[in-house]
Design a protein around this motif. Structure first.
Motif, PDB file in Angstrom:
ATOM      1  N   MET A  26      -9.390  40.533   6.820  1.00 29.50           N
ATOM      2  CA  MET A  26     -10.784  40.128   6.925  1.00 29.50           C
ATOM      3  C   MET A  26     -10.880  38.665   7.339  1.00 29.50           C
ATOM      4  O   MET A  26     -10.264  37.806   6.739  1.00 29.50           O
ATOM      5  CB  MET A  26     -11.479  40.300   5.582  1.00 29.50           C
ATOM      6  N   ARG A  27     -11.665  38.403   8.355  1.00 28.38           N
ATOM      7  CA  ARG A  27     -11.912  37.021   8.757  1.00 28.38           C
ATOM      8  C   ARG A  27     -12.990  36.411   7.858  1.00 28.38           C
ATOM      9  O   ARG A  27     -12.941  35.240   7.552  1.00 28.38           O
ATOM     10  CB  ARG A  27     -12.326  36.958  10.210  1.00 28.38           C
ATOM     11  N   THR A  28     -13.949  37.219   7.478  1.00 28.49           N
ATOM     12  CA  THR A  28     -15.000  36.802   6.558  1.00 28.49           C
ATOM     13  C   THR A  28     -14.934  37.732   5.357  1.00 28.49           C
ATOM     14  O   THR A  28     -14.957  38.945   5.519  1.00 28.49           O
ATOM     15  CB  THR A  28     -16.390  36.917   7.227  1.00 28.49           C
ATOM     16  N   ILE A  29     -14.873  37.158   4.182  1.00 29.31           N
ATOM     17  CA  ILE A  29     -14.754  37.975   2.979  1.00 29.31           C
ATOM     18  C   ILE A  29     -16.133  38.450   2.548  1.00 29.31           C
ATOM     19  O   ILE A  29     -17.054  37.656   2.366  1.00 29.31           O
ATOM     20  CB  ILE A  29     -14.050  37.196   1.860  1.00 29.31           C
ATOM     21  N   GLU A  30     -16.271  39.762   2.415  1.00 27.60           N
ATOM     22  CA  GLU A  30     -17.520  40.377   1.970  1.00 27.60           C
ATOM     23  C   GLU A  30     -17.792  40.023   0.510  1.00 27.60           C
ATOM     24  O   GLU A  30     -16.869  39.744  -0.247  1.00 27.60           O
ATOM     25  CB  GLU A  30     -17.438  41.898   2.126  1.00 27.60           C
ATOM     26  N   ALA A  31     -19.048  40.099   0.109  1.00 31.34           N
ATOM     27  CA  ALA A  31     -19.454  39.727  -1.251  1.00 31.34           C
ATOM     28  C   ALA A  31     -18.746  40.584  -2.307  1.00 31.34           C
ATOM     29  O   ALA A  31     -18.301  40.056  -3.336  1.00 31.34           O
ATOM     30  CB  ALA A  31     -20.967  39.840  -1.399  1.00 31.34           C
ATOM     31  N   THR A  59      -8.001  41.910   2.126  1.00 35.07           N
ATOM     32  CA  THR A  59      -7.603  40.520   1.973  1.00 35.07           C
ATOM     33  C   THR A  59      -6.433  40.497   0.995  1.00 35.07           C
ATOM     34  O   THR A  59      -6.353  41.345   0.111  1.00 35.07           O
ATOM     35  CB  THR A  59      -8.775  39.625   1.517  1.00 35.07           C
ATOM     36  N   ILE A  60      -5.532  39.559   1.185  1.00 37.63           N
ATOM     37  CA  ILE A  60      -4.320  39.468   0.373  1.00 37.63           C
ATOM     38  C   ILE A  60      -4.361  38.178  -0.429  1.00 37.63           C
ATOM     39  O   ILE A  60      -4.692  37.118   0.095  1.00 37.63           O
ATOM     40  CB  ILE A  60      -3.047  39.449   1.264  1.00 37.63           C
ATOM     41  N   ARG A  61      -4.003  38.284  -1.696  1.00 36.33           N
ATOM     42  CA  ARG A  61      -3.822  37.118  -2.554  1.00 36.33           C
ATOM     43  C   ARG A  61      -2.477  37.296  -3.253  1.00 36.33           C
ATOM     44  O   ARG A  61      -1.867  38.343  -3.200  1.00 36.33           O
ATOM     45  CB  ARG A  61      -4.946  36.983  -3.581  1.00 36.33           C
ATOM     46  N   ARG A  62      -2.052  36.246  -3.931  1.00 39.03           N
ATOM     47  CA  ARG A  62      -0.768  36.288  -4.624  1.00 39.03           C
ATOM     48  C   ARG A  62      -0.869  35.508  -5.912  1.00 39.03           C
ATOM     49  O   ARG A  62      -1.433  34.419  -5.948  1.00 39.03           O
ATOM     50  CB  ARG A  62       0.316  35.681  -3.731  1.00 39.03           C
ATOM     51  N   VAL A  63      -0.322  36.077  -6.975  1.00 35.94           N
ATOM     52  CA  VAL A  63      -0.215  35.355  -8.243  1.00 35.94           C
ATOM     53  C   VAL A  63       0.845  34.287  -8.031  1.00 35.94           C
ATOM     54  O   VAL A  63       1.903  34.556  -7.463  1.00 35.94           O
ATOM     55  CB  VAL A  63       0.175  36.300  -9.400  1.00 35.94           C
ATOM     56  N   GLU A  64       0.572  33.093  -8.471  1.00 35.46           N
ATOM     57  CA  GLU A  64       1.506  31.979  -8.264  1.00 35.46           C
ATOM     58  C   GLU A  64       2.669  32.091  -9.244  1.00 35.46           C
ATOM     59  O   GLU A  64       2.672  31.491 -10.313  1.00 35.46           O
ATOM     60  CB  GLU A  64       0.763  30.654  -8.441  1.00 35.46           C
ATOM     61  N   LEU A  65       3.659  32.897  -8.859  1.00 37.04           N
ATOM     62  CA  LEU A  65       4.847  33.133  -9.676  1.00 37.04           C
ATOM     63  C   LEU A  65       6.056  32.446  -9.039  1.00 37.04           C
ATOM     64  O   LEU A  65       6.002  32.013  -7.891  1.00 37.04           O
ATOM     65  CB  LEU A  65       5.111  34.632  -9.811  1.00 37.04           C
ATOM     66  N   VAL A 116      -1.432  40.813  -4.409  1.00 35.68           N
ATOM     67  CA  VAL A 116      -2.608  41.604  -4.754  1.00 35.68           C
ATOM     68  C   VAL A 116      -3.343  41.899  -3.452  1.00 35.68           C
ATOM     69  O   VAL A 116      -3.649  40.982  -2.691  1.00 35.68           O
ATOM     70  CB  VAL A 116      -3.546  40.838  -5.713  1.00 35.68           C
ATOM     71  N   VAL A 117      -3.599  43.173  -3.204  1.00 34.35           N
ATOM     72  CA  VAL A 117      -4.325  43.581  -1.996  1.00 34.35           C
ATOM     73  C   VAL A 117      -5.693  44.095  -2.445  1.00 34.35           C
ATOM     74  O   VAL A 117      -5.782  44.941  -3.328  1.00 34.35           O
ATOM     75  CB  VAL A 117      -3.581  44.694  -1.233  1.00 34.35           C
ATOM     76  N   VAL A 118      -6.745  43.551  -1.835  1.00 30.49           N
ATOM     77  CA  VAL A 118      -8.098  44.041  -2.097  1.00 30.49           C
ATOM     78  C   VAL A 118      -8.607  44.657  -0.796  1.00 30.49           C
ATOM     79  O   VAL A 118      -8.817  43.965   0.195  1.00 30.49           O
ATOM     80  CB  VAL A 118      -9.043  42.916  -2.581  1.00 30.49           C
ATOM     81  N   TYR A 119      -8.725  45.981  -0.813  1.00 31.45           N
ATOM     82  CA  TYR A 119      -9.206  46.728   0.346  1.00 31.45           C
ATOM     83  C   TYR A 119     -10.724  46.845   0.277  1.00 31.45           C
ATOM     84  O   TYR A 119     -11.294  47.010  -0.798  1.00 31.45           O
ATOM     85  CB  TYR A 119      -8.648  48.157   0.343  1.00 31.45           C
ATOM     86  N   GLN A 120     -11.368  46.827   1.434  1.00 32.80           N
ATOM     87  CA  GLN A 120     -12.816  47.016   1.546  1.00 32.80           C
ATOM     88  C   GLN A 120     -13.077  48.427   2.052  1.00 32.80           C
ATOM     89  O   GLN A 120     -12.738  48.744   3.192  1.00 32.80           O
ATOM     90  CB  GLN A 120     -13.403  46.001   2.514  1.00 32.80           C
ATOM     91  N   ALA A 121     -13.645  49.272   1.208  1.00 31.40           N
ATOM     92  CA  ALA A 121     -13.992  50.637   1.609  1.00 31.40           C
ATOM     93  C   ALA A 121     -15.436  50.669   2.110  1.00 31.40           C
ATOM     94  O   ALA A 121     -16.219  49.764   1.806  1.00 31.40           O
ATOM     95  CB  ALA A 121     -13.812  51.591   0.429  1.00 31.40           C
TER      96      ALA A 121
END
Length: 173
Positions: free
Chosen positions: A33-38, A79-85, A93-98
């Motif tokens: 995602m270039r722009t993150i949805e709400a 969008t992808i995030r990562r726990v700072e380990l 962590v992957v958050v998919y937009q359905a």
């Protein structure tokens, strides 16, 4: 002098404006995602809050990451995030937009079925644990492997915190 002139001509030929160039920093998979949805932002905020309770934080990854996933999720925006380990390969962590909350449930169940299947299992180390949940029209997905973790206690705590977010989807192995 002839050698210098030959080298200059060769260099000029290599940098000709007619020569095609490849700019790899512009080539992306079509799904990030270039722009993150709400709703995605709300899901990320929920994950961040859960992680803060475990003493961890969520960051933007410094390397590309693409999990093994079923065909139905390949073109889904995410969008992808990562726990700072400690281990840079841990805590994604992957958050998919359905398209809708109902579609999120169906797609999350498809992901869970894939992860529980023999084929889905072969793409992860044997002790990998999976967490799949839905929040509104999003799917939150993360994994954890004790064998691969540099700090198993921290990674397990982060995984448990993320797994508690949203409505969990059971993964039958």
């Amino acid at each position: 002098m002839a050698v210098v002139l030959t080298a200059c001509l060769a260099l000029a030929a290599c940098t000709s404006p007619d020569r095609p160039t490849v700019q790899s920093d512009e080539v992306e998979l079509p799904t990030p995602m270039r722009t993150i949805e709400a709703s995605v932002e709300r899901a990320i905020t929920a994950v961040e809050a859960a992680l803060a309770g475990a003493g961890e934080r969520l960051v933007r990854p410094t390397a590309a990451y693409r999990p093994s996933e079923p065909q139905s999720l390949i073109q889904l925006p995410r969008t992808i995030r990562r726990v700072e380990l400690a281990d840079p390969d841990d805590g994604y962590v992957v958050v998919y937009q359905a398209p809708s909350p109902g579609a999120a449930i169906e797609l999350a169940e498809d992901l869970a079925e894939y992860l529980g299947s023999g084929f889905g299992q072969t793409n992860y180390v044997a002790d990998t644990q999976f967490a799949v949940s839905t929040i509104e029209d999003t799917i939150v997905f993360t994994t954890w492997s004790q064998r691969r973790s540099d700090d198993p206690q921290r990674a397990q705590a982060a995984f448990d915190a993320i797994a508690a977010v949203g409505t969990p989807v059971e993964i039958a192995k």
